[in-house]
Write an enzyme that holds these catalytic residues in place. Structure first.
Site, PDB file in Angstrom:
ATOM      1  CB  SER A 183      -0.959  -0.011   1.184  1.00  0.00           C
ATOM      2  OG  SER A 183      -0.276  -0.277   2.383  1.00  0.00           O
ATOM      3  CG  HIS A 212      -4.207  -1.232  -1.551  1.00  0.00           C
ATOM      4  ND1 HIS A 212      -4.735   0.022  -1.744  1.00  0.00           N
ATOM      5  CD2 HIS A 212      -3.863  -1.303  -0.242  1.00  0.00           C
ATOM      6  CE1 HIS A 212      -4.697   0.696  -0.611  1.00  0.00           C
ATOM      7  NE2 HIS A 212      -4.173  -0.083   0.323  1.00  0.00           N
ATOM      8  CE  LYS A 243      -7.215  -0.749   1.760  1.00  0.00           C
ATOM      9  NZ  LYS A 243      -7.369   0.366   2.685  1.00  0.00           N
TER      10      LYS A 243
HETATM   11  C1  LIG Z   1      -3.092  -4.513   2.994  1.00  0.00           C
HETATM   12  C2  LIG Z   1      -4.190  -3.978   3.843  1.00  0.00           C
HETATM   13  N1  LIG Z   1      -4.862  -4.811   4.660  1.00  0.00           N
HETATM   14  C3  LIG Z   1      -5.868  -4.380   5.437  1.00  0.00           C
HETATM   15  C4  LIG Z   1      -6.247  -3.055   5.441  1.00  0.00           C
HETATM   16  C5  LIG Z   1      -7.351  -2.619   6.353  1.00  0.00           C
HETATM   17  O1  LIG Z   1      -8.545  -2.529   5.673  1.00  0.00           O
HETATM   18  P1  LIG Z   1      -9.819  -1.866   6.393  1.00  0.00           P
HETATM   19  O2  LIG Z   1      -9.711  -0.401   6.167  1.00  0.00           O
HETATM   20  O3  LIG Z   1     -10.982  -2.491   5.731  1.00  0.00           O
HETATM   21  O4  LIG Z   1      -9.733  -2.218   7.832  1.00  0.00           O
HETATM   22  C6  LIG Z   1      -5.607  -2.153   4.610  1.00  0.00           C
HETATM   23  C7  LIG Z   1      -6.018  -0.730   4.612  1.00  0.00           C
HETATM   24  O5  LIG Z   1      -5.251   0.177   4.654  1.00  0.00           O
HETATM   25  C8  LIG Z   1      -4.547  -2.609   3.784  1.00  0.00           C
HETATM   26  O6  LIG Z   1      -3.897  -1.766   2.975  1.00  0.00           O
END
Ligand SMILES: Cc1ncc(COP(=O)(O)O)c(C=O)c1O
Length: 395
Positions: A183, A212, A243
């Site tokens: 990310s 992502h 997202k």
């Molecule tokens: C790789 C990854 N996993 C999990 C999350 C968390 O997702 P959520 O916002 O649905 O908790 C994110 C969000 O930034 C992420 O980039």
């Protein structure tokens, strides 16, 4: 005075002094290409609303219909109050879209990692994690009693060495876990190579956090596993709805028996109330749209490629990205804050990313193009970034 309040006060003061205090904006509008902050309209280059679904009128209508049908709250944890029909419907739709046997919904992508990893791993096992994995993976790994190994970012030689070490040191299973798309840098995990490597061993399994990748990679945005054609080779898929899906919530996809097991044992499922009906109603509309058309995915990529090539043409460094995530490296932490502020003053919202989220000296602003942006929006962003970067001595 007390040690606690001194600690909190000192941390906040340091952040103000070093310009690393995050002044979180208050929005008066839905997410979209343009948003309202304090009564003024800003070009929004910092949301993860990849496909522009966050304010899709059909999704809003779908949410409203399910609110009317199922109410605003799901009552209690699903294992006590019961699953509402909308939970099951949405889980089935997500499983179909992702090409897995079944799926379980939880409250967020963060919770999805916490629901999966500590539930399947024991003290006899080993977890091998990419050094740049998301915080939610790191925290979920910390909740286990398994032996922990970290491999150098996307380094297959080091991953092999860590697998050999883990196989020699633990009697149980080995789980490799990685982000599909990273990310902060926008690069991707070499899933084909990871899968090939793990298939050389018995009892080595692979989990991919596709936060992502969904809506971005693969056929109609089915995700990074589909992109690599690895369905059946990746045992665990972790997803977020926050997202590309544009709503809120998380899920895990995999074999039917895995999902059944998680519904009996995963703590975020057992001890936290189920997703609300509006998310299910909106989510069902969004998945249906994604299955029927890949126009938004194509537009997202067209926008991402255009934005990145224009930034590079102006001498800006977009780092290692191969995805729509678009870092613009500025180096110094304070400069990232200054550039963010200068852009805000010019009507453009971007997010500064700095230590400890990324290494010291690699502070950046991160731009998130969306299918909702027009070419004119992207031109405006690039021109203004170039102007502000020159003024601040970044370019
Ligand atoms: C790789 C990854 N996993 C999990 C999350 C968390 O997702 P959520 O916002 O649905 O908790 C994110 C969000 O930034 C992420 O980039």
């Amino acid at each position: 005075m007390s040690k606690l309040w001194d600690r909190i006060h000192d941390e906040l003061s340091t952040r103000h002094e070093t310009k690393t205090y995050n002044n979180i904006k208050i929005l008066g509008s839905p997410q979209g290409a343009y948003i309202n902050v304090g009564g003024k309209t800003y070009l929004n280059m910092c949301s993860n609303n990849y496909l522009g679904f966050a304010n899709d009128p059909d999704a809003v209508k779908g949410g409203q219909e399910y609110l009317a049908k199922y109410g605003v709250g799901s009552g209690a944890v699903r294992s006590i109050a019961g699953s509402q029909q909308c939970h099951i419907e949405f889980e089935k739709a997500l499983a179909r879209f992702k090409g897995v046997e079944d799926a379980i919904l939880v409250q967020s992508g963060f919770q999805a990692n916490t629901a999966l990893i500590p539930t399947i791993m024991t003290a006899d096992d080993a977890i091998i994690s990419d050094e740049l994995n998301h915080a939610s993976i790191i925290d979920a790994v910390r909740l286990t009693k398994s032996k922990k190994y970290v491999y150098k970012h996307v380094d297959m030689d080091d991953l092999k060495a860590q697998i050999e070490k883990a196989k020699a040191e633990v009697p149980g299973i080995v789980l490799i876990i990685t982000d599909g798309v990273f990310s902060m840098d926008g690069d991707i995990a070499p899933l084909d190579k990871i899968a090939e490597l793990k298939n050389n061993y018995d009892d080595v399994y692979l989990a991919v956090d596709d936060a992502h990748g969904e809506g971005v990679f693969g056929d109609h945005g089915r995700g990074i596993v589909n992109h690599f054609g690895l369905e059946g080779d990746v045992e665990f898929e972790i997803g977020t709805l926050s997202k590309a899906f544009g709503i809120c919530g998380g899920f895990i996809g995999g074999k039917k028996e895995l999902i059944d097991y998680l519904k009996q044992k995963a703590r975020p499922f057992l001890f936290s109330t189920g997703l609300d009906s509006a998310m299910c109603g909106a989510g069902l509309v969004i998945v249906d749209k994604m299955e029927k058309s890949d126009e938004r995915v194509k537009k997202l990529w067209e926008n991402a490629k255009y934005l990145q090539s224009e930034l590079k043409a102006r001498g800006l460094d977009t780092w290692k990205t191969v995805s729509p995530i678009t870092p613009v490296i500025v180096g110094d932490e304070a400069k990232a804050t200054d550039l963010t502020k200068a852009l805000f003053d010019e009507g453009i919202l971007v997010s500064p990313i700095m230590y400890p989220t990324v290494a010291k000296g690699l502070a950046r602003i991160r731009l998130m193009p969306s299918a909702a942006h027009s070419k004119e929006d992207l031109d405006k962003a690039v021109d203004t970034i170039e102007k502000c970067a020159k003024k601040l001595g970044i370019l």
